[in-house]
Design an enzyme around this catalytic site. Structure first.
Site, mmCIF file in Angstrom:
data_model
loop_
_atom_site.group_PDB
_atom_site.id
_atom_site.type_symbol
_atom_site.label_atom_id
_atom_site.label_comp_id
_atom_site.label_asym_id
_atom_site.label_seq_id
_atom_site.Cartn_x
_atom_site.Cartn_y
_atom_site.Cartn_z
ATOM 1 N N SER A 115 40.309 8.534 19.632
ATOM 2 C CA SER A 115 40.757 7.177 19.320
ATOM 3 C C SER A 115 41.669 6.607 20.400
ATOM 4 C CB SER A 115 41.424 7.186 17.948
ATOM 5 O OG SER A 115 41.672 5.883 17.477
ATOM 6 N N ASP A 144 40.711 -0.150 20.722
ATOM 7 C CA ASP A 144 41.158 1.169 21.140
ATOM 8 C C ASP A 144 39.942 1.945 21.629
ATOM 9 O OD1 ASP A 144 39.926 1.600 18.704
ATOM 10 O OD2 ASP A 144 41.323 3.163 18.071
ATOM 11 N N ASP A 169 37.845 4.148 20.484
ATOM 12 C CA ASP A 169 36.612 4.271 19.706
ATOM 13 C C ASP A 169 36.312 3.024 18.886
ATOM 14 O OD1 ASP A 169 38.669 4.655 17.868
ATOM 15 O OD2 ASP A 169 37.539 6.126 16.698
ATOM 16 N N ASP A 197 37.663 1.520 16.366
ATOM 17 C CA ASP A 197 37.836 1.417 14.916
ATOM 18 C C ASP A 197 39.098 0.635 14.559
ATOM 19 O OD1 ASP A 197 39.737 3.314 15.599
ATOM 20 O OD2 ASP A 197 39.217 4.725 14.008
#
Length: 450
Positions: free
Chosen positions: A103, A244, A246, A248
């Site tokens: 992340s 960010d 990833d 999410d």
């Protein structure tokens, strides 16, 4: 029973140090077997996606070896946002999905998180069961298929297009006429996010979209949105979108270059959903870290705020349990449960952009629905975070802080689930009082745990 591998968001650590290929193999073998046992099919399939980190290939190879060794077929999705893995896990005939990502963490870190075939992160109980099998070395109980029963690997790199189209279809309005800066954090959003906003008709300025694996989250994206803010001002844009690694989570920037965090995003989204009678039970779900200004904002329109444990998985669990439609975290994990089962940074940005377009109002105007209470968040680096709650000196100081602050605010202290940190949050109307206790708590925690 405490988990030893899984934190608040999967298994994380420095790749090839704490998170080695051997561990990834075991997680693939045992985690994949665990997923497949809930769905009795002849050829179970698990999806694997990853962000742009250099260590992704190594961990992917180890995971695939583990999965195929117990007879599970693997569909490789390539570089794709985490919410893309969740979405595809739901709509495809698979037993689950795995995302390889740390992340927002530094480039050297990586992580592995599992999703079931509803696109939902595994429960604490499921993760404990997987750990039990790993640490008690029950691998002999797992099958060792041979010949044509060994799992196979297929590439499904084009499936990201289905996720992109799903996000495009979720938009209530075309975004023509809007200028949008998209900071891809050199991560998993580099293809999907610009594609979505361009398809919706926005004029898009893309920054930090170098998927070379060495620059993910480095002075960019949601953890460092200042560069995107500067670009918004430079280009005269209506909106900045900072992802960010990833994708999410998302942090937004208004047309004045000011940061708009998750709490304010939820306040804006909640008002719009209430107007359209789409906020079921007029309730938003969030964690203890959300600013009390969000609760105050919702109360103005007779809406409620439900508080859960830290972590978007607990936010989602509460949402699914009571059919709530909006929830999230201050950090920018925003869940629209009608659309996806995890925080989705691209979807969130599209929803807010649609509100800007529909109301013909700037984000700086829209965000005024919420006023922030003074809040201090401090991350204290420690050598030993395990068992910190049992330290009597720390506990005594926290109790003293609570006694003074709780009349008009709150104190919240916890250990990070993924990093060697103790996180302290202080919130209230009296900023001087908060400053006083920030210094006292930082001093005692640092001296006792270092």
């Amino acid at each position: 029973m405490e988990k030893r591998l899984f934190g608040t968001d999967g298994v994380r650590g420095v790749a090839n140090h704490e998170l080695k290929g051997e561990l990834a193999f075991k997680l693939g073998r045992i985690g994949g077997y665990f997923l497949s046992q809930n769905y009795k099919v002849k050829r179970p399939v698990v999806l694997i996606g990853k962000d742009t980190r250099l260590s992704g290939d190594m961990l992917e190879a180890a995971l695939m070896a583990g999965l195929t060794s117990v007879g599970i077929d693997v569909y490789r999705l390539g570089i794709i946002p985490t919410p893309g893995v969740c979405y595809l896990s739901r709509i495809k005939n698979v037993v689950g999905g795995i995302m390889i990502s740390a992340s927002h963490n530094p480039t050297a870190d990586n992580g592995i998180k599992f999703f079931d075939n509803n696109g939902i992160k595994l429960t604490d109980e499921a993760e404990l069961e997987i750990e039990k099998l790993i640490f008690n070395d029950h691998s002999e109980e797992l099958p060792y298929p041979i010949d044509n029963e060994i799992g196979l690997v297929e590439e499904k790199y084009d499936w990201i297009d289905e996720y992109i189209n799903f996000i495009i279809d979720s938009a209530e309005h075309k975004l023509d006429g809007l200028k949008i800066v998209v900071d891809c954090a050199n991560g998993a959003a580099y293809q999907a996010s610009p594609s979505v906003f361009k398809a919706l008709g926005a004029e898009v300025y893309i920054i930090n979209n170098h998927p070379n694996g060495e620059e993910i989250n480095v002075n960019c994206g949601s953890t460092a949105p200042e560069l995107a803010a500067e670009k918004v001002i430079e280009m005269g844009a209506d909106l900045g979108v900072a992802h960010d690694g990833d994708a999410d989570r998302v942090i937004l920037i208004d047309e004045k270059g000011e940061i708009v965090e998750g709490d304010n995003i939820m306040a804006v989204a909640a008002r719009a959903m209430i107007e359209e009678n789409k906020l079921n039970k007029k309730t938003v779900v969030t964690t203890k870290y959300s600013n009390l200004g969000l609760k105050e904002s919702l109360a103005e329109v007779d809406a409620d705020l439900v508080i859960t444990r830290n972590g978007d998985r607990y936010v989602l669990a509460e949402m699914l349990k009571n059919d709530y439609k909006l929830g999230g975290e201050k950090s920018g994990h925003i869940i629209f449960s009608e659309y996806n089962t995890t925080g989705d940074g691209i979807l969130t940005a599209v929803k807010i952009a649609s509100i800007i377009k529909k109301k013909n109002k700037s984000l700086s105007e829209l965000k005024k629905v919420m006023s922030y209470w003074p809040q201090i968040l401090v991350n204290i680096e420690v050598n030993q975070k395990e068992g910190w709650e049992k330290n009597s000196k720390i506990s005594s100081e926290i109790e003293a802080a609570e006694t003074e602050i709780s009349k008009s605010g709150r104190v919240f202290v916890r250990a990070s689930g993924t990093e060697p940190l103790i996180r302290v949050m202080l919130e209230g109307k009296d900023k001087e009082l908060l400053d006083k206790w920030e210094n006292k708590l930082t001093e005692i925690i640092s001296s006792e745990l270092n």
